[in-house]
Design a protein around this motif. Structure first.
Motif, PDB file in Angstrom:
ATOM      1  N   UNK A 291      -2.906  -6.995  -8.106  1.00 57.45           N
ATOM      2  CA  UNK A 291      -4.172  -7.849  -7.738  1.00 57.45           C
ATOM      3  C   UNK A 291      -4.199  -9.020  -7.037  1.00 57.45           C
ATOM      4  N   UNK A 292      -2.869  -9.590  -6.769  1.00 56.48           N
ATOM      5  CA  UNK A 292      -2.651 -11.075  -6.553  1.00 56.48           C
ATOM      6  C   UNK A 292      -3.302 -11.056  -4.907  1.00 56.48           C
ATOM      7  N   UNK A 293      -3.880 -12.024  -4.629  1.00 54.87           N
ATOM      8  CA  UNK A 293      -4.388 -12.411  -3.298  1.00 54.87           C
ATOM      9  C   UNK A 293      -5.504 -11.384  -2.926  1.00 54.87           C
ATOM     10  N   UNK A 294      -6.311 -10.749  -3.733  1.00 53.18           N
ATOM     11  CA  UNK A 294      -7.456 -10.061  -3.364  1.00 53.18           C
ATOM     12  C   UNK A 294      -7.067  -8.775  -3.030  1.00 53.18           C
ATOM     13  N   UNK A 295      -5.615  -8.389  -3.494  1.00 54.90           N
ATOM     14  CA  UNK A 295      -4.953  -6.947  -3.464  1.00 54.90           C
ATOM     15  C   UNK A 295      -4.005  -7.153  -2.214  1.00 54.90           C
ATOM     16  N   UNK A 296      -3.658  -8.430  -1.817  1.00 54.06           N
ATOM     17  CA  UNK A 296      -2.853  -8.628  -0.334  1.00 54.06           C
ATOM     18  C   UNK A 296      -1.528  -8.987  -0.975  1.00 54.06           C
ATOM     19  N   UNK A 297      -1.306  -9.534  -2.280  1.00 55.57           N
ATOM     20  CA  UNK A 297      -0.086 -10.213  -2.765  1.00 55.57           C
ATOM     21  C   UNK A 297       0.384 -11.323  -1.916  1.00 55.57           C
TER      22      UNK A 297
ATOM     23  N   UNK B  21      10.239  -6.005   4.037  1.00 54.62           N
ATOM     24  CA  UNK B  21       8.994  -6.816   3.991  1.00 54.62           C
ATOM     25  C   UNK B  21       8.884  -7.868   4.631  1.00 54.62           C
ATOM     26  N   UNK B  22       8.419  -7.999   5.749  1.00 56.04           N
ATOM     27  CA  UNK B  22       8.167  -9.177   6.700  1.00 56.04           C
ATOM     28  C   UNK B  22       6.931 -10.014   6.023  1.00 56.04           C
ATOM     29  N   UNK B  23       7.150 -11.501   5.942  1.00 64.01           N
ATOM     30  CA  UNK B  23       5.737 -11.982   5.403  1.00 64.01           C
ATOM     31  C   UNK B  23       5.254 -13.003   6.814  1.00 64.01           C
ATOM     32  N   UNK B  24       4.114 -13.200   6.462  1.00 63.97           N
ATOM     33  CA  UNK B  24       3.184 -13.840   7.476  1.00 63.97           C
ATOM     34  C   UNK B  24       2.652 -15.373   6.597  1.00 63.97           C
ATOM     35  N   UNK B  25       2.517 -16.184   7.691  1.00 66.91           N
ATOM     36  CA  UNK B  25       1.992 -17.244   6.937  1.00 66.91           C
ATOM     37  C   UNK B  25       0.527 -17.567   7.507  1.00 66.91           C
ATOM     38  N   UNK B  26      -0.562 -17.916   6.551  1.00 62.32           N
ATOM     39  CA  UNK B  26      -2.010 -18.347   6.709  1.00 62.32           C
ATOM     40  C   UNK B  26      -2.035 -19.678   6.956  1.00 62.32           C
ATOM     41  N   UNK B  27      -3.260 -20.112   7.520  1.00 62.19           N
ATOM     42  CA  UNK B  27      -3.579 -21.380   7.993  1.00 62.19           C
ATOM     43  C   UNK B  27      -3.347 -22.583   6.774  1.00 62.19           C
ATOM     44  N   UNK B  28      -3.834 -21.914   5.484  1.00 57.32           N
ATOM     45  CA  UNK B  28      -3.806 -22.698   4.305  1.00 57.32           C
ATOM     46  C   UNK B  28      -2.336 -22.643   3.872  1.00 57.32           C
TER      47      UNK B  28
ATOM     48  N   UNK C 180       2.367 -10.026   2.743  1.00 59.46           N
ATOM     49  CA  UNK C 180       3.002  -9.025   3.627  1.00 59.46           C
ATOM     50  C   UNK C 180       2.065  -8.885   4.989  1.00 59.46           C
ATOM     51  N   UNK C 181       2.995  -8.655   6.079  1.00 55.06           N
ATOM     52  CA  UNK C 181       2.226  -8.825   7.225  1.00 55.06           C
ATOM     53  C   UNK C 181       1.057  -7.498   7.424  1.00 55.06           C
ATOM     54  N   UNK C 182       1.345  -6.450   6.311  1.00 59.85           N
ATOM     55  CA  UNK C 182       0.529  -5.484   6.732  1.00 59.85           C
ATOM     56  C   UNK C 182      -0.977  -5.864   5.597  1.00 59.85           C
ATOM     57  N   UNK C 183      -0.632  -6.896   4.803  1.00 58.04           N
ATOM     58  CA  UNK C 183      -1.753  -7.322   3.764  1.00 58.04           C
ATOM     59  C   UNK C 183      -2.049  -6.462   2.744  1.00 58.04           C
ATOM     60  N   UNK C 184      -1.003  -6.002   2.423  1.00 58.46           N
ATOM     61  CA  UNK C 184      -1.065  -4.892   1.224  1.00 58.46           C
ATOM     62  C   UNK C 184      -0.012  -5.156   0.198  1.00 58.46           C
ATOM     63  N   UNK C 185      -0.466  -5.406  -1.121  1.00 57.84           N
ATOM     64  CA  UNK C 185       0.438  -5.615  -2.376  1.00 57.84           C
ATOM     65  C   UNK C 185       1.467  -4.481  -2.329  1.00 57.84           C
ATOM     66  N   UNK C 186       0.901  -3.236  -2.011  1.00 54.02           N
ATOM     67  CA  UNK C 186       1.698  -2.225  -2.104  1.00 54.02           C
ATOM     68  C   UNK C 186       2.986  -2.014  -1.527  1.00 54.02           C
ATOM     69  N   UNK C 187       2.920  -2.990  -0.319  1.00 57.47           N
ATOM     70  CA  UNK C 187       4.274  -3.343   0.373  1.00 57.47           C
ATOM     71  C   UNK C 187       5.315  -3.654  -0.789  1.00 57.47           C
ATOM     72  N   UNK C 188       4.999  -4.557  -1.461  1.00 56.27           N
ATOM     73  CA  UNK C 188       6.016  -5.572  -2.492  1.00 56.27           C
ATOM     74  C   UNK C 188       6.189  -4.626  -3.648  1.00 56.27           C
ATOM     75  N   UNK C 189       4.955  -3.756  -4.092  1.00 53.75           N
ATOM     76  CA  UNK C 189       5.476  -2.894  -5.240  1.00 53.75           C
ATOM     77  C   UNK C 189       6.356  -1.640  -4.752  1.00 53.75           C
ATOM     78  N   UNK C 190       6.265  -1.032  -3.644  1.00 58.41           N
ATOM     79  CA  UNK C 190       7.088  -0.214  -3.054  1.00 58.41           C
ATOM     80  C   UNK C 190       8.474  -0.644  -3.079  1.00 58.41           C
ATOM     81  N   UNK C 191       8.618  -1.848  -2.565  1.00 60.49           N
ATOM     82  CA  UNK C 191      10.140  -2.609  -2.392  1.00 60.49           C
ATOM     83  C   UNK C 191      10.837  -2.538  -3.494  1.00 60.49           C
TER      84      UNK C 191
END
Length: 409
Positions: free
Chosen positions: A47-53, A97-104, A109-120
């Protein structure tokens, strides 16, 4: 540590999985088992980050990073020199799992999916033969001459050479009973990271409106925070409110979440400066409508609301505003008062302050000072941060250090 050791990890959350995976990779011949009391793992990651982690935050200076932790700032200085943000990025990158940085500064995860972290995590556990036991709630830890016997509520009793406790935070003191029974000090848990409720307040009619930069101050205290603020149908949220709730968590608990606070919407330092700006505009543009012509950069709907609650005749022109009207408008722009009545958990992301007293832990190794081969990581400790990926970074850091220490014994 010698080969063939049995290692129990208590908690199937972020710090539990990170600790288990790193321990097993550093000690391939060990037997690592994760015990989770519920029937699901990694629920907060989901649920973190609105489901994006929100995996971490793009802050790369250990000293600066510690400033985001109302509890744990001092203790994390050393650990962040051992495992830092760039280590987190590299760790996930090596596992696809590649990460991206937002303005703030938040990192996802670049795919905006917490599932990427869980699957990892799940894939790493499978590849490393890490066992995951669900519905296995720990009831008691019994120290033995060498190792620990664990008693679970399902009736099982198992022996392990090493135990890593990564059971997460909890709102109830009773949830720590099996730790407290070992004569380890527990700081009473209290909620942190929550929004402010304003039942039936007219400003909630502006729900969905956000202000890029607001300053929020808790009355009768030195607590203050700034940043974006969001008006919701129940009150106020956004980084400015969430940060204040975190830093003032203990004080707000003492006030039973009934408290007054002020908001500076304007970006202008104080009331007197704002009053000068308003009077200058009045002199320069007396025939302009005060409702339609704002003097500062805030959303038009918010300006109109503030004019309506401040000016005796909100449909008048600037030149018709009385001194009293402009004084009231200056007050509401720079220090509008609100009385909060309760709190709401932020997006299902429960965070608590409190937990195992940090004095019980050697933070160079994350090992309990009283019991050898008993380690702690994550929110079970009296460590919590403001929103933005900082709580996860503390989980990764403390879990990695614990894993490294276990492997070095």
């Amino acid at each position: 540590m010698k080969k063939g050791k049995r290692i129990a990890v208590i908690g199937g959350g972020a710090s539990g999985f990170f600790g288990a995976i790193n321990t097993k990779e550093l000690m391939p011949d060990s037997e690592v088992t994760i015990f989770e009391k519920t029937n699901q793992v990694l629920t907060k990651v989901k649920v973190s980050g609105g489901g994006r982690c929100n995996v971490t935050h793009a802050c790369f200076d250990p000293q600066e990073l510690t400033q985001y932790y109302p509890r744990g700032e001092k203790e994390l200085r050393g650990p962040f020199h051992q495992f830092m943000t760039y280590d987190t990025i590299e760790w996930f990158g090596k596992r696809g799992v590649e990460l991206k940085t937002e303005e703030d500064g938040r990192m996802f995860p670049v795919n905006n999916q917490s599932r990427d972290i869980i699957d990892c995590f799940l894939k790493s556990c499978e590849e490393n033969n890490i066992a995951i036991k669900l519905k296995s709630e720990l009831n008691q830890i019994m120290p033995q001459e060498k190792g620990y016997r664990l008693s679970f509520t399902n009736g099982q009793e198992l022996f392990f050479d090493v135990v890593l406790i990564a059971s997460g935070g909890n709102a109830k003191l009773s949830a720590y009973h099996w730790i407290n029974e070992m004569d380890l000090q527990i700081i009473t848990p209290r909620p942190s990271l929550f929004t402010f409720n304003l039942p039936k307040h007219p400003i909630t009619q502006l729900m969905g409106l956000s202000v890029d930069h607001a300053v929020v101050s808790l009355s009768h205290s030195n607590y203050e925070s700034e940043g974006p603020l969001l008006i919701t149908h129940w009150g106020m949220s956004g980084p400015a409110v969430l940060k204040l709730s975190s830093y003032a968590a203990i004080e707000l608990n003492k006030r039973n979440y009934q408290f007054s606070y002020q908001v500076n919407w304007s970006g202008v330092e104080d009331h007197d400066s704002m009053e000068i700006i308003l009077n200058q505009y009045k002199n320069d543009y007396p025939k302009r409508s005060i409702m339609k012509h704002k003097t500062i950069n805030i959303p038009s709907r918010l300006w109109e609301y503030l004019v309506k609650v401040s000016i005796s005749n909100p449909d008048c022109n600037w030149g018709d505003c009385s001194k009293k009207d402009l004084e009231q408008l200056a007050t509401n722009l720079t220090e509008q008062s609100f009385i909060a009545n309760g709190k709401t958990t932020f997006k299902e992301e429960f965070v608590s302050c409190g937990g195992v007293d940090n004095k019980e832990i050697n933070f160079k190794r994350m090992e309990c000072r009283k019991y050898p081969n008993l380690y702690f990581a994550g929110e079970v400790l009296n460590i919590d941060a403001v929103t933005g990926g900082f709580n996860f970074q503390a989980a990764w850091t403390t879990a990695y250090i614990a894993a490294k220490a276990i492997a070095e014994v």
